[in-house]
Design an enzyme around this catalytic site. Structure first.
Site, PDB file in Angstrom:
ATOM      1  N   SER A 130       4.650   4.425   0.844  1.00 48.08           N
ATOM      2  CA  SER A 130       4.311   3.132   0.258  1.00 48.08           C
ATOM      3  C   SER A 130       5.392   2.747  -0.746  1.00 48.08           C
ATOM      4  O   SER A 130       5.743   3.530  -1.634  1.00 48.08           O
ATOM      5  CB  SER A 130       2.954   3.210  -0.442  1.00 48.08           C
ATOM      6  OG  SER A 130       2.657   1.994  -1.075  1.00 48.08           O
ATOM      7  N   GLY A 131       5.957   1.556  -0.579  1.00 45.88           N
ATOM      8  CA  GLY A 131       7.024   1.092  -1.441  1.00 45.88           C
ATOM      9  C   GLY A 131       8.412   1.388  -0.917  1.00 45.88           C
ATOM     10  O   GLY A 131       9.403   1.124  -1.611  1.00 45.88           O
ATOM     11  N   THR A 135       7.273  -3.339   4.923  1.00 48.24           N
ATOM     12  CA  THR A 135       6.904  -4.744   5.128  1.00 48.24           C
ATOM     13  C   THR A 135       8.135  -5.639   5.188  1.00 48.24           C
ATOM     14  O   THR A 135       8.219  -6.566   6.007  1.00 48.24           O
ATOM     15  CB  THR A 135       5.970  -5.200   3.996  1.00 48.24           C
ATOM     16  OG1 THR A 135       4.814  -4.367   3.971  1.00 48.24           O
ATOM     17  CG2 THR A 135       5.539  -6.640   4.196  1.00 48.24           C
ATOM     18  N   ASN A 181       4.257   0.212  -5.761  1.00 48.48           N
ATOM     19  CA  ASN A 181       4.807  -0.914  -5.010  1.00 48.48           C
ATOM     20  C   ASN A 181       4.103  -2.183  -5.465  1.00 48.48           C
ATOM     21  O   ASN A 181       2.870  -2.226  -5.540  1.00 48.48           O
ATOM     22  CB  ASN A 181       4.607  -0.695  -3.499  1.00 48.48           C
ATOM     23  CG  ASN A 181       5.308  -1.744  -2.669  1.00 48.48           C
ATOM     24  OD1 ASN A 181       6.019  -2.591  -3.194  1.00 48.48           O
ATOM     25  ND2 ASN A 181       5.106  -1.692  -1.366  1.00 48.48           N
ATOM     26  N   GLY A 411       2.054   3.216   4.218  1.00 46.89           N
ATOM     27  CA  GLY A 411       2.785   4.478   4.266  1.00 46.89           C
ATOM     28  C   GLY A 411       1.968   5.641   3.721  1.00 46.89           C
ATOM     29  O   GLY A 411       0.830   5.494   3.253  1.00 46.89           O
TER      30      GLY A 411
END
Length: 1314
Positions: A130-131, A135, A181, A411
């Site tokens: 994640s981050g 995306t 994030n 993620g």
């Protein structure tokens, strides 16, 4: 490049090599330095530390992308590097992975190219923490595909815009700010873009996975709810604020509990406007948008319902006004809402029978859980409805053949307190890692073994054991144990959690699992994660209480009752609803099935630090991600394996063009099996043996450079084929243009002759092969010109004939010819007498010319109206006699005309074929007094010429058979166009001799004319140089040949003879012209181009004469030596012979035409038949004794003056002077002077001018009124300058006849040519 001589010592010679390296360019130093290795398969040392060091060097040099073969490694820069512009995007279009630096656009281009080339579905799998930038990578993939996928239709463009609009819409409802994030995806999204066979997007499908709905009701410190709540509360329009009671985010508990209302880098107001715009692009109606934001307002106000304990310890609503407003928005009963939130209906059962029903009050904790469950359920169903509504708008507009899927999913997450949400998220990432392992590591090695390929196996970690630990049923995994705990202890959440912990004891033997009191640990591929058991079972059930479901289904809002909650609860149903674990496992397996059916492309994202810093690179953090992503094993497998593989059939189908044995000229010609065909292609292109291997069913190529080289050769093959096709096409176009040019040239040469040729064919149809033909008439196809004597224009001697005939109104000449007619004599036989035959559209005129007392007179002897002619008769022999049968008491008319067939054709055309033509060996005709007689025709080979006539008997030689056909027209040699030289403007010198003062000043002789003097005086000074010729205007000059009167705006009125400049020539017949500074539109067929000709230089002065002049010339006078002037047409009487030129005078330059006589018309250089000419009584002068009558066709003219006006004959003394014989002149000597000192030629010229002046008496008329011009056709008005009306027809243009015989001329002409 030219080779320069190297510098060195003098006399020293150095060898010059042709293959020298290219000179270094200074611009190379300005380029960005490449740091590290762009493709890590080229690393010299393959370790996790070496990979980490290479990634760090490139990240610090702002190079965030790196390859491992075809796998893209992306390190989040946490800043905008300007690498996603349109220029960068276009630079990757049509390029393979090795041609450009690593980039996400290169992965998108490879997937799109592979789909179009190999007709296979594609998927782009983006994985990472994640981050890490998943995306953003997914958005760039969609940006590139939308830009390069083509399609000019409106539906395809609409699909592209909708696909791009899904990003801001789903980000607002599915993303939130987390600790790691600021725009973390709290749901999984798999977007499938559908394409047709041309590679154009026609639709899309979005699949949603596991929305983190628990974030709606609670967040940890410094995290936020979903973006849409802050966008709505900060930027809601006044109508929403008034209707839904919306205020700032600090006014609602669901948005203010985490104390994070503002995020750096996020503008909630601007994002709200982008969300509204995305809704409009996708097609959400205004009422649908209102319902969406109303549901969000309901969720926010439900969160503001606060419970307190009553005296009995039960929950009660502390602020009833908030509950009333929620009931108002939800359109339910206020009391029902309060009851559903603070109590619960319990039902007991006794065996199979229903027991008692109790209303159990809830405590504060339970009431808060019920409240939050209602909010989460509304938001989850609202999000699912938005995805369904978007899919409805993205439905395919046509047949979808292929798809490119883009997977953007949350993620891997490791927090201090990990719960059920993290378990589901990490499970999905384990499944994606398993796909990566299956396709890139395990499946690849298994395929090498299956295909019997020689290679070295690589050891790697297979995470299938972790996936089985979570999802397996037997032995039961974590999800199975969780479902059992929820089913057995469903009443108390704490009891259910304890039951779940007990069941986890069965997994203690698994090395990847460890139980720790009320927590458990799973060793994932990305690291060890410790999960908290508290509340897991309650989150897994995720069932809406029956009381709440009944409440929302009873709502008066159809969007709530029917759209968001359409199902109805069956009280008798015993089926257990599916849990969240069941749903995520089912959807994840379906996702894996879809991905396994596509050709995958991988993007592995890495997060360089946890602080979202653009300058911090955490070595340990990145090294950990490198380890669990398995990048080292991926590089080893890549270096040991083969980059490309495909079946023999597909390889042969793709590359059969590269070998002459398998393909020729783009056609598949191989007749053998696919294995030998693939082997033939590999050997023909001289690929090294270590670059490829042949398996049992596939071809394997080791390096991607090899497949790129084959693709390049294939593209060049089609390029070469296209070049050959273009060359052939250009040759065809050139040949077509040449043929068109030839046709146009032939048409221009013959378009004015077609009418004459059709008239000829019409004449042959009249005789119908019943009359013998003369031999000379078969030599070539003569055109039926008609007016051979040019009576219409009155040129030459035709002016006398024209003046002798009194034409009626609208009477036009169609045929004129010399001929004969029988003249009766008293008591003697009739004899042929010459006449001039003039046929008009109304009558046939017989013009007779007689000479008496040296006076020639021409009269119109006889006129036969066409309507009085009943029939015509000719013989079957080749004579020229024609008998016209009329109702005249004087009898029938017998005439002889060489062009008899043409005469009859014109007569029938003018009478609409009313006159019948009889062909008989003997012709009976009427004489005066209704007496009849017979005219006989006898073959006599002794009769020469045109035959002999005597006493009604015509003797003629035998002709050619009546069925004889004429030869084709003779080829005409192109003649050089001789242009008349314009009059030269010269300056005149004053002459001091008083004897020349009798000559008018307007008729003075030019200064450069030679002068002969009787005295021995020195010759006159040389003439001055001619005046400079003015430069012609850049615009073309045109002359108006007809007057054009108009009062319409934008049109220009012109008079006949006006000179105008044409500015623009339009194809519709209207030209933009300028006259006297005024511009306007004029019809193009009223104009004639004026050819600017180069002026003739003045002739040189004649040499000095050594011969003395005759003594008869007075010494004081000078005589001009000249050449015979071209006699102007206005001064010559047609009957007068042309004065021949003296031999000695031919070498002297001609005196230019006198410009002072305005009535003298310009003499054309060659007769032009391309345009109609207005009637003029001034004949064109000619130097030949007879005018060229048959040299050009005479077009019909407008109507002439009425018959009542008679021309005034010229005085007899003038005619006598004109007819006088020319005065002989000795060579080299001027003509003798008369008594007045004037040369005879000058006297004749003065006499002609005097005759012309005598005719122009009174009002300036010339004695014979000019025939009126036919009326100009009406020119349609032009409303504006944008559209021009149709071109008007030229004045007095002959309209084709409408008789039945004339309409079949074209058909007869085609039959005759065949």
């Amino acid at each position: 490049m030219p080779i320069k001589k190297p510098l060195g010592k003098k006399g020293e010679k150095k060898a010059i090599k042709a293959n020298r390296p290219v000179k270094a360019d200074w611009k190379e130093g300005m380029k960005k330095k490449i740091t590290g290795v762009a493709d890590m398969t080229l690393l010299t040392k393959i370790t996790n530390e070496a990979i980490n060091e290479n990634l760090m060097k490139r990240w610090q040099n702002k190079e965030i992308y790196t390859y491992i073969g075809s796998v893209l490694i992306s390190v989040n820069p946490f800043r905008d590097l300007g690498i996603y512009t349109e220029q960068v995007l276009e630079s990757y279009q049509g390029k393979n992975l090795l041609e450009m630096p690593p980039h996400v656009f290169a992965i998108a281009e490879a997937a799109y190219h592979h789909m179009n080339s190999y007709k296979e579905n594609q998927c782009v799998i983006i994985s990472g923490e994640s981050g890490a930038g998943k995306t953003e990578a997914a958005k760039r993939i969609m940006q590139y595909i939308a830009a390069v996928s083509g399609g000019a239709s409106s539906s395809i463009q609409e699909i592209k815009e909708m696909v791009l609009a899904t990003n801001p819409l789903l980000e607002s409802f599915g993303c939130a700010k987390t600790l790691r994030n600021n725009n973390s995806s709290r749901h999984g999204k798999y977007l499938e873009i559908q394409f047709n066979t041309q590679g154009e997007p026609v639709g899309a499908i979005i699949t949603n996975y596991l929305l983190e709905k628990s974030r709606v009701v609670g967040q940890i410190e410094n995290e936020r709810n979903f973006h849409i709540f802050y966008q709505l509360t900060k930027a809601a329009p006044p109508e929403y604020q008034e209707s839904y009671g919306l205020q700032g985010p600090e006014s609602f508990l669901y948005t203010s509990r985490s104390n994070c209302l503002q995020v750096e880098g996020i503008d909630d107001v601007q994002d709200f406007n982008e969300t509204i715009n995305a809704m409009n692009v996708i097609g959400l109606a205004k009422h649908e948008q209102d319902e969406i934001f109303k549901m969000l307002a309901i969720i926010l106000w439900i969160g503001n319902i606060v419970f307190a304990e009553d005296d009995a310890g039960n929950a009660m609503i502390s602020d009833p006004d908030v509950a009333s407003f929620v009931a108002y928005l939800l359109e339910v009963d206020n009391e029902s809402l309060s009851k559903a939130l603070t109590s619960r209906i319990m039902e007991t059962q006794r065996g199979m029978r229903r027991g008692s029903v109790y209303e159990v009050p809830l405590n504060v904790a339970q009431a808060n859980s019920v409240r939050d469950a209602l909010s989460k359920s509304i938001y989850e169903r609202l999000f699912e409805w938005i995805v369904t509504r978007v899919n409805a708008s993205l439905e395919a507009r046509g047949a979808a053949e292929y798809v490119i899927g883009v997977l953007d999913i949350y993620g891997f997450e490791i927090f201090d307190d990990n719960s059920f949400e993290q378990l589901c998220i990490n499970y999905v990432n384990e499944k994606l890692q398993q796909i990566f392992i299956e396709l890139t590591l395990k499946a690849e090695q298994e395929e090498y073994v299956r295909e019997q390929i020689q290679w070295t196996p690589i050891k790697f970690f297979n995470n299938k054991v972790v996936c089985d630990l979570i999802e397996e049923k037997r032995p039961p995994g974590i999800f199975a144990a969780l479902n059992d705990a929820c089913a057995t202890a469903h009443a108390d959440p704490a009891a259910a959690d304890n039951s779940f912990v007990q069941r986890l004891g069965f997994l203690s033997s698994n090395p990847h699992f460890e139980a720790r009191s009320n927590k458990f640990l799973i060793r994932h591929y990305a690291g060890d994660v410790l999960y908290n058991v508290q509340g897991v079972t309650d989150k897994n059930k995720d069932a809406l209480l029956k009381d709440l479901h009944q409440l929302v289904t009873a709502s008066g809002n159809t969007f709530v009752a029917d759209t968001l909650f359409p199902e109805r609860i069956d009280p008798n149903s015993k089926k257990r609803p599916p849990t969240v674990g069941d749903k995520i496992k089912l959807s994840c397996n379906a996702l894996v099935t879809k991905l396994m059916q596509c050709h995958p492309s991988y993007i592995r994202t890495i997060k360089p630090n946890d602080n979202r810093s653009a300058s911090e690179y955490d070595d340990k953090r990145v090294l950990h991600q490198v380890q669990y992503l398995g990048l080292c094993e991926n590089i080893r497998v890549r270096r040991a394996g083969f980059a490309y593989r495909t079946t023999f059939d597909k390889f042969l189908e793709r590359f059969y063009l590269l070998s002459p044995a398998t393909g020729y000229a783009g056609e598949y010609v191989w007749n053998g099996d696919a294995v030998q065909g693939s082997l033939e292609i590999l050997r023909h292109n001289n690929l090294p043996q270590d670059e490829w291997q042949m398996g049992t069913s596939k071809v394997f190529l080791r390096h991607p450079e090899t497949i790129f080289g084959l693709e390049h050769m294939r593209d060049r093959y089609w390029h070469n084929m296209a070049t050959r096709i273009q060359r052939s096409w250009r040759n065809y176009v050139r040949y077509k243009h040449e043929c068109a040019t030839k046709i146009q040239q032939f048409w221009r040469r013959n378009k004015y002759n077609i009418g004459y040729q059709q008239m000829r064919e019409y004449g042959h149809e009249i005789l119908a092969q019943r009359k013998e033909r003369r031999r000379y008439s078969l030599v070539s196809m003569r055109k039926f010109t008609g007016d051979y004597l040019d009576i219409t224009n009155g040129s030459g001697g035709a002016d006398v004939i024209r003046n002798a005939i009194s034409f009626g109104v609208n009477e036009q000449v169609v045929f004129s010819m010399r001929g004969q007619t029988l003249v009766a004599r008293a008591m003697r036989a009739s004899i042929p007498s010459p006449r001039t035959l003039v046929l008009t559209n109304q009558a046939l005129h017989f013009v007779m010319t007689t000479r008496k007392d040296q006076v020639v007179s021409t009269i119109d002897e006889k006129v036969i109206p066409l309507n009085s002619i009943q029939s015509a008769s000719v013989s079957t022999l080749c004579d020229d006699w024609v008998i016209l049968h009329t109702n005249n008491p004087e009898g029938d008319t017998i005439l002889s005309c060489m062009f008899k067939t043409e005469l009859l054709a014109h007569m029938l055309q003018q009478t609409n074929a009313r006159i019948t033509v009889d062909v008989q060996p003997e012709i009976q005709f009427k004489k005066k007094g209704n007496k009849t007689s017979v005219m006989k025709f006898i073959k006599d080979e002794t009769a020469v010429g045109d035959g002999l006539y005597k006493s009604r008997v015509v003797r003629i030689q035998s002709g050619q058979p009546a069925s004889s056909m004429s030869d084709p027209p003779c080829s005409v040699k192109p003649r050089a166009v001789v242009r008349r030289q314009p009059k030269q403007t010269t300056t005149t010198r004053p002459r001091p001799n008083p004897t020349r003062s009798s000559v008018p000043a307007s008729k003075s002789i030019p200064a450069h004319a030679p002068v002969i003097s009787a005295s021995n005086s020195p010759p006159p000074p040389p003439p001055p140089p001619p005046a400079a010729t003015p430069q012609p205007s850049s615009e073309p000059k045109y002359k108006a040949i007809y007057p054009f009167e108009t009062d319409q705006d934008g049109e220009l009125a012109i008079e006949m003879g006006d000179l105008i400049e044409v500015i623009e020539q339009d194809d519709n017949g209207w030209w933009l012209a300028k006259k006297n500074g005024k511009e306007g539109w004029v019809p193009s067929n009223y104009l004639e181009e004026v050819v600017e000709e180069k002026p003739t230089p003045p002739p040189p002065a004649p040499p000095a004469r050594t011969r003395r002049p005759p003594p008869a010339i007075p010494p004081a006078e000078t005589v001009e030596q000249h050449s015979p002037l071209p006699t102007p047409a206005a001064y010559v009487t047609p009957a007068a012979p042309v004065i021949p030129s003296a031999p000695a005078i031919r070498s002297v330059p001609a005196i230019p035409a006198i410009p002072s006589v305005p009535s003298t018309p310009s003499i054309p250089a060659t007769p032009r038949a391309t345009k109609p000419s207005l009637p003029s009584r001034a004949p064109v002068a000619s130097n030949s004794p007879t005018p060229p009558l048959a040299s050009k066709p005479v077009l019909p003219k407008p109507v002439v003056a009425p018959a009542s006006t008679k021309p005034t004959p010229a005085p007899r003394h003038i005619i006598a002077n004109v007819n006088a014989a020319p005065i002989p002149v000795m060579p080299g000597v001027a003509a003798p002077l008369n008594a007045n000192g004037v040369p005879p030629w000058r006297a004749q010229l003065e006499a002609k001018r005097a005759a012309a002046a005598a005719e122009n008496t009174g009002d300036g008329s010339d004695g014979k009124p000019s025939p009126p011009v036919a009326p100009k056709p009406v020119v349609p008005a032009r409303p504006n300058n944008l559209g021009k009306p149709a071109i008007p027809s030229r004045p007095a243009q002959l309209q084709p006849s409408q008789n039945p015989a004339a309409t079949s001329l074209a058909e007869a002409l085609r039959q005759r040519r065949q």
